[in-house]
Design an enzyme around this catalytic site. Structure first.
Site, PDB file in Angstrom:
ATOM      1  N   HIS A   1     -23.802 -21.959 -12.816  1.00 33.53           N
ATOM      2  CA  HIS A   1     -24.269 -22.078 -11.389  1.00 33.53           C
ATOM      3  C   HIS A   1     -25.454 -22.590 -11.203  1.00 33.53           C
ATOM      4  O   HIS A   1     -25.690 -23.339 -10.102  1.00 33.53           O
ATOM      5  CB  HIS A   1     -24.265 -20.695 -10.574  1.00 33.53           C
ATOM      6  CG  HIS A   1     -22.721 -19.935 -10.275  1.00 33.53           C
ATOM      7  ND1 HIS A   1     -21.983 -20.703  -9.476  1.00 33.53           N
ATOM      8  CD2 HIS A   1     -22.133 -18.870 -10.549  1.00 33.53           C
ATOM      9  CE1 HIS A   1     -20.894 -20.063  -9.097  1.00 33.53           C
ATOM     10  NE2 HIS A   1     -20.927 -18.945  -9.995  1.00 33.53           N
TER      11      HIS A   1
ATOM     12  N   CYS B   1     -14.476 -16.465  -9.158  1.00 36.76           N
ATOM     13  CA  CYS B   1     -15.712 -16.553  -8.817  1.00 36.76           C
ATOM     14  C   CYS B   1     -15.920 -16.328  -7.334  1.00 36.76           C
ATOM     15  O   CYS B   1     -14.992 -16.591  -6.530  1.00 36.76           O
ATOM     16  CB  CYS B   1     -16.192 -18.234  -9.060  1.00 36.76           C
ATOM     17  SG  CYS B   1     -17.866 -18.563  -8.576  1.00 36.76           S
TER      18      CYS B   1
ATOM     19  N   HIS C   1     -20.895 -18.137 -17.311  1.00 41.99           N
ATOM     20  CA  HIS C   1     -20.336 -18.566 -16.079  1.00 41.99           C
ATOM     21  C   HIS C   1     -21.522 -18.701 -14.824  1.00 41.99           C
ATOM     22  O   HIS C   1     -21.792 -19.413 -14.201  1.00 41.99           O
ATOM     23  CB  HIS C   1     -19.513 -17.433 -15.556  1.00 41.99           C
ATOM     24  CG  HIS C   1     -18.849 -17.635 -14.001  1.00 41.99           C
ATOM     25  ND1 HIS C   1     -17.606 -17.908 -13.867  1.00 41.99           N
ATOM     26  CD2 HIS C   1     -19.476 -17.434 -12.947  1.00 41.99           C
ATOM     27  CE1 HIS C   1     -17.340 -18.015 -12.563  1.00 41.99           C
ATOM     28  NE2 HIS C   1     -18.558 -17.751 -11.807  1.00 41.99           N
ATOM     29  N   GLU C   2     -22.360 -17.673 -14.799  1.00 38.54           N
ATOM     30  CA  GLU C   2     -23.361 -17.286 -14.022  1.00 38.54           C
ATOM     31  C   GLU C   2     -24.360 -18.522 -14.470  1.00 38.54           C
ATOM     32  O   GLU C   2     -25.016 -19.117 -13.259  1.00 38.54           O
ATOM     33  CB  GLU C   2     -24.509 -16.075 -14.429  1.00 38.54           C
ATOM     34  CG  GLU C   2     -23.670 -14.883 -13.766  1.00 38.54           C
ATOM     35  CD  GLU C   2     -22.986 -14.865 -12.409  1.00 38.54           C
ATOM     36  OE1 GLU C   2     -23.546 -15.382 -11.590  1.00 38.54           O
ATOM     37  OE2 GLU C   2     -21.688 -14.502 -12.185  1.00 38.54           O
TER      38      GLU C   2
END
Ligand code: NI
Length: 192
Positions: free
Chosen positions: A148, A102, A144-145
């Site tokens: 965030h 990341c 994953h994005e």
């Protein structure tokens, strides 16, 4: 256009729930997205969420290089995609574990369990709803994005802290790399 500073793990902007974009015609939106694209290109990563550049809004940009999708997605890459208010729906319960890095956790990588198959939807920069299906690395990158946007970084998803460390050390440890499939190239550049 400018390259934006990327927040690192520990900064409060990365640990909060981002707010939805409500005005798709907001004149500040387009310059922000342009700056995010330039920042992503400069970073060498494959995805970037607005909180990573200190903007707590539900905006994600990402792309999937063709060679990263060969295994699970029939070799089809994904062009740079700008997503406002993305939402994920899991298809089935199958998961897989693979390496992730990341941009907000620089120099480190770790093995993370993710759903193998998802559908996701978002609003594009014209204000039009879009949807797609994804598997494998593509599905992993979107999960994953979107994490965030909910204040979650990939280390918070890790179960095995023996599989978390400095990328250059782990990449020199073939036994550890191979323990978690190793479908990522493990060159430390595919960060998001
Ligand atoms: Ni990230």
């Amino acid at each position: 256009m400018s390259i934006l500073k990327i927040a690192r793990m520990g900064h409060p902007v990365l640990h909060q729930t981002a707010t939805p974009v409500t005005d798709y015609k907001d004149p500040e939106l387009s310059p922000l997205i342009e700056d995010m694209i330039q920042t992503l290109r400069d970073s060498g990563g494959i995805g970037l969420a607005a909180p990573q550049v200190h903007v707590p809004k539900r905006i994600v940009i990402f792309f999937i290089p063709e060679d990263r999708s060969a295994k699970e997605d029939a070799g089809i890459g994904v062009d740079l995609t700008v997503m406002l208010n993305p939402e994920i729906q899991y298809v089935g319960s199958e998961t897989n574990v693979d390496w992730e890095a990341c941009l907000s956790v620089p120099g480190l990588m770790g093995a993370v369990e993710r759903y193998s198959h998802i559908k996701y939807s978002w609003v594009d920069i014209r204000g039009v709803k879009q949807e797609r299906e994804a598997m494998g690395f593509h599905a992993r990158a979107v999960q994953h994005e979107c994490d965030h946007l909910d204040g979650k970084l990939c280390p918070m998803r890790m179960d095995d802290f023996e599989a978390f460390g400095f990328s250059d050390e782990i990449n020199g440890n073939a036994e550890l790399v191979n323990k978690y499939r190793g479908s990522l190239p493990n060159d430390g550049t595919l960060e998001s």
